[in-house]
Design a protein around this motif. Structure first.
Motif, PDB file in Angstrom:
ATOM      1  N   MET A   1      -1.018  50.646 -18.930  1.00  0.00           N
ATOM      2  CA  MET A   1      -1.531  50.631 -17.569  1.00  0.00           C
ATOM      3  C   MET A   1      -0.432  50.954 -16.668  1.00  0.00           C
ATOM      4  O   MET A   1       0.628  51.111 -17.167  1.00  0.00           O
ATOM      5  N   THR A   2      -0.624  51.263 -15.467  1.00  0.00           N
ATOM      6  CA  THR A   2       0.045  50.257 -14.968  1.00  0.00           C
ATOM      7  C   THR A   2       0.962  50.479 -13.899  1.00  0.00           C
ATOM      8  O   THR A   2       0.753  49.935 -12.894  1.00  0.00           O
ATOM      9  N   VAL A   3       1.862  51.285 -14.198  1.00  0.00           N
ATOM     10  CA  VAL A   3       2.836  51.490 -13.166  1.00  0.00           C
ATOM     11  C   VAL A   3       2.108  51.923 -11.912  1.00  0.00           C
ATOM     12  O   VAL A   3       2.565  51.705 -10.812  1.00  0.00           O
ATOM     13  N   TYR A   5      -0.239  50.912 -10.019  1.00  0.00           N
ATOM     14  CA  TYR A   5      -0.445  50.049  -8.846  1.00  0.00           C
ATOM     15  C   TYR A   5       0.811  49.866  -8.052  1.00  0.00           C
ATOM     16  O   TYR A   5       0.862  50.027  -6.850  1.00  0.00           O
ATOM     17  N   PHE A   6       1.841  49.490  -8.827  1.00  0.00           N
ATOM     18  CA  PHE A   6       3.029  49.059  -8.140  1.00  0.00           C
ATOM     19  C   PHE A   6       3.657  50.239  -7.427  1.00  0.00           C
ATOM     20  O   PHE A   6       4.241  50.108  -6.381  1.00  0.00           O
ATOM     21  N   GLU A 126     -17.046  53.914  -9.979  1.00  0.00           N
ATOM     22  CA  GLU A 126     -15.653  54.244 -10.268  1.00  0.00           C
ATOM     23  C   GLU A 126     -15.423  54.512 -11.748  1.00  0.00           C
ATOM     24  O   GLU A 126     -14.491  55.220 -12.122  1.00  0.00           O
ATOM     25  N   LYS A 137      -2.404  58.527 -21.325  1.00  0.00           N
ATOM     26  CA  LYS A 137      -1.176  57.758 -21.509  1.00  0.00           C
ATOM     27  C   LYS A 137      -1.421  56.444 -22.259  1.00  0.00           C
ATOM     28  O   LYS A 137      -0.747  56.139 -23.235  1.00  0.00           O
TER      29      LYS A 137
ATOM     30  N   ALA B  10       5.571  45.726 -13.991  1.00  0.00           N
ATOM     31  CA  ALA B  10       4.961  46.740 -13.132  1.00  0.00           C
ATOM     32  C   ALA B  10       4.077  46.102 -12.067  1.00  0.00           C
ATOM     33  O   ALA B  10       3.903  46.647 -10.990  1.00  0.00           O
ATOM     34  N   ASN B  11       3.512  44.945 -12.391  1.00  0.00           N
ATOM     35  CA  ASN B  11       2.537  44.364 -11.468  1.00  0.00           C
ATOM     36  C   ASN B  11       2.980  43.042 -10.878  1.00  0.00           C
ATOM     37  O   ASN B  11       2.164  42.269 -10.392  1.00  0.00           O
ATOM     38  N   ILE B  14       1.675  42.019  -7.399  1.00  0.00           N
ATOM     39  CA  ILE B  14       0.270  41.615  -7.328  1.00  0.00           C
ATOM     40  C   ILE B  14       0.054  40.269  -7.994  1.00  0.00           C
ATOM     41  O   ILE B  14      -0.689  39.420  -7.494  1.00  0.00           O
ATOM     42  N   VAL B  58     -15.482  54.125  -1.780  1.00  0.00           N
ATOM     43  CA  VAL B  58     -16.201  54.838  -2.824  1.00  0.00           C
ATOM     44  C   VAL B  58     -17.192  55.830  -2.191  1.00  0.00           C
ATOM     45  O   VAL B  58     -17.345  56.965  -2.636  1.00  0.00           O
TER      46      VAL B  58
END
Lengths: 486, 100
Positions: A1-3, A5-6, A126, A137, B10-11, B14, B58
């Motif tokens: 995932m991932t990167v 968002y950040f 979505e 990936k 990475a998060n 959040i 959306v």
């Protein structure tokens, strides 16, 4: 995932004035949500708190329409979006203003369901658009897909469950009590989790290939939502609504993950956690555990007192009028029966008449009287009963032995002495209004039916109790006429 | 194992936010009197109407007719949640005010 968002969170290369304004607005909106919730939990500031939160919401909506960018693209279809908002506003406003105060619980449930449905729709739309690079990936097993699937499942359960709760409170759907239900439900829940795992472990090029699976997942979640609420007794609906309320909060937060949207994230999580705590507080007010509510031990139908003996004694309206007029202290215990009969206004008229004759009249409010905690306060406030006359049950109980007459109007379980006497009773341990301590008790009831919890009430067979059968509104009207004539 | 750590790194922003929000939500309402349970639930109900932002996003990027219809519906439902929620809460609280 991932990167993913950040990166967007810190990526300065995306800087523009519009985006900064948007993000600042989201921060302000989040602060207003928090302040709003905080103020909502104090009687004096509650109304302002609600309005603050509403202002935060309007700001967040406007800023999104004006400044939101997705890969540089501004929000399109603005005409249609505004049309949809106008339609939703008109319908929502009219329903919210028109509905009777007694129907408040089902209305909250209805609006909650709408939020859940919106969250589910977002996920459904979505899902086919998960970025192919992300799938290439890390496959389908990434945070983005998980947020979509959870948003779909939780939102759908919340929607379906809320609609059933709405139907139950509105008297359109009866209870369905089958012991095996809980196993069925656990099985379906396991199927849903298995399905989510299944979808996330598929190897595909594009998520759109899995769209049929999403629809099956949606249908399964609808079935679960329906079956989850069906066996739960009508009396427990407030707790269920509160629980589903926090579900919708979590579903909204999933949308926040999806779009890396801080307002949705804070708003959703805040409601999710506050809603959960509120659910537990409600359970505490009824002296039950959440598990007990969900599994639905309640309302098994009077296990203990088999064939309660005794006869009930009736009283005529004119005798009741005399008894009340010549008392010093009267306590009225209102229940949902008073509310459904729309009798709160005429009840207030009676108490004014009695007060004019020098009788001290107070209302004993049980925490769960009505259909939701605090519901009865709202209903009596609507009828202009002064706040000082409303006394919580804990406070009034010690004074009941000195009370001449307790008038129980359309209440049942909240005055049932079984909560104190009978350890085998399902409501044993629940705090009650100790009506039986009073010198006289008048019970107004439609008939000898059992209360919502479907258990026998020994109070009706008490020596000091007199029954006054009939519709609460008609009976009270007759009583008012008699008292006037005295 | 490394995958999990990577996810966390990475998060972490959040994750921090979620954890703090959970505690905040609990703290903010844990001393609410029983008479306010109903309005508070209703107010919280309105706040999760924030999902409307997702519906707008959306819908704002919908291209096919199918997506437009669903998006339109999502915005209508989200608005119902927001407007209905806040108006009904206000109506409930209005009654509390009158008594004074």
């Amino acid at each position: 995932m991932t990167v993913a968002y950040f990166r967007t969170m810190n990526d300065i290369s995306q800087f523009s004035v519009g985006i900064s304004v948007l993000e600042i607005t989201y921060i302000l909106a989040s602060v207003l949500f928090i302040l709003g919730l905080k103020m909502l939990s104090h009687p004096l500031t509650a109304r302002r708190g609600n309005r603050l939160a509403a202002i935060g919401m309007i700001m967040a909506i406007l800023a999104t329409i004006l400044f939101h960018r997705k890969e540089g693209e501004p929000i399109g279809n603005i005409g249609l979006i505004i049309a949809a908002i106008v339609i939703g506003t008109i319908i929502g406003w009219v329903i919210a203003k028109r509905v009777k105060m007694t129907a408040m619980p089902q209305l909250v449930s209805f609006f909650n369901g709408m939020g859940g449905a919106a969250a589910a729709l977002i996920s459904m739309m979505e899902f086919p658009h998960v970025s192919p690079e992300l799938i290439a990936k890390s496959g389908m097993a990434n945070g983005h897909v998980l947020a979509i699937l959870l948003g779909l499942v939780i939102g759908t359960i919340s929607w379906a469950g809320s609609m059933i709760a709405f139907g139950k409170l509105d008297g359109r759907i009866g209870d369905m009590r089958i012991k095996a239900m809980r196993y069925v439900n656990l099985t379906i829940l396991a199927v849903i989790i298995g399905f989510v795992v299944f979808i996330m472990t598929r190897h595909v090029q594009a998520s759109a290939e899995l769209t049929p699976l999403i629809i099956i997942l949606f249908v399964t979640a609808v079935v679960y939502g329906v079956l989850f609420v069906m066996p739960i007794g009508g009396a427990d609906m407030p707790v269920v609504i509160s629980l589903l309320n926090s579900f919708t909060g979590v579903a909204a937060a999933m949308g926040g993950f999806l779009y890396n949207n801080q307002a949705m994230l804070t708003g959703g999580i805040l409601v999710g956690s506050a809603g959960t705590i509120l659910t537990i507080l409600m359970c505490k007010a009824m002296n039950r555990s959440l598990l007990n509510v969900i599994v639905g031990v309640f309302g098994g139908g009077g296990q203990a007192q088999t064939g309660v003996a005794g006869t009930v004694k009736e009283i005529s309206v004119s005798d009741a009028a005399v008894l009340l007029s010549y008392s010093k202290k009267v306590v009225i215990v209102p229940g949902y029966g008073l509310a459904v009969a729309q009798a709160q206004h005429i009840c207030h008229e009676l108490d004014k008449l009695l007060e004019a004759k020098g009788v001290e009249v107070r209302y004993a409010i049980h925490p769960v009287a009505g259909r939701m905690p605090g519901h009865m306060n709202v209903l009596l406030a609507e009828a202009d009963v002064p706040y000082e006359q409303l006394v919580e049950s804990d406070e009034i109980n010690p004074d009941l032995p000195n009370t001449d007459v307790v008038v129980v109007i359309g209440a049942n379980d909240v005055v049932n002495p079984a909560a104190e006497d009978d350890p085998s009773s399902p409501i044993y341990g629940m705090p009650i209004v100790k009506a039986r301590d009073a010198k006289n008790i008048i019970v107004m009831k439609r008939g000898m039916g059992k209360g919502y919890a479907a258990i026998e009430n020994m109070l009706f067979f008490n020596d000091k109790t007199r029954m006054l059968f009939g519709d609460a509104k008609t009976t009270l009207q007759n009583l008012v006429n008699e008292v006037k004539a005295l | 194992m490394e995958g999990i750590l990577e996810f966390f790194m990475a998060n972490r922003g959040i994750i921090y936010m979620v954890i703090l929000s959970v505690f905040l939500g609990i703290e903010v309402i844990s001393h609410v009197p029983a008479i306010l349970h109903t309005p508070l639930m209703s107010g919280a109900n309105a706040i999760h109407g924030v999902v409307i932002i997702g519906a707008i996003i959306v819908m704002g990027h919908a291209e096919t007719t199918g997506a437009m219809i669903l998006g339109f519906l999502a915005v209508v439902l989200g608005t119902l949640n927001v407007v209905g929620g806040f108006v009904v809460t206000d109506r409930m609280l209005e009654m509390f005010k009158k008594k004074k």
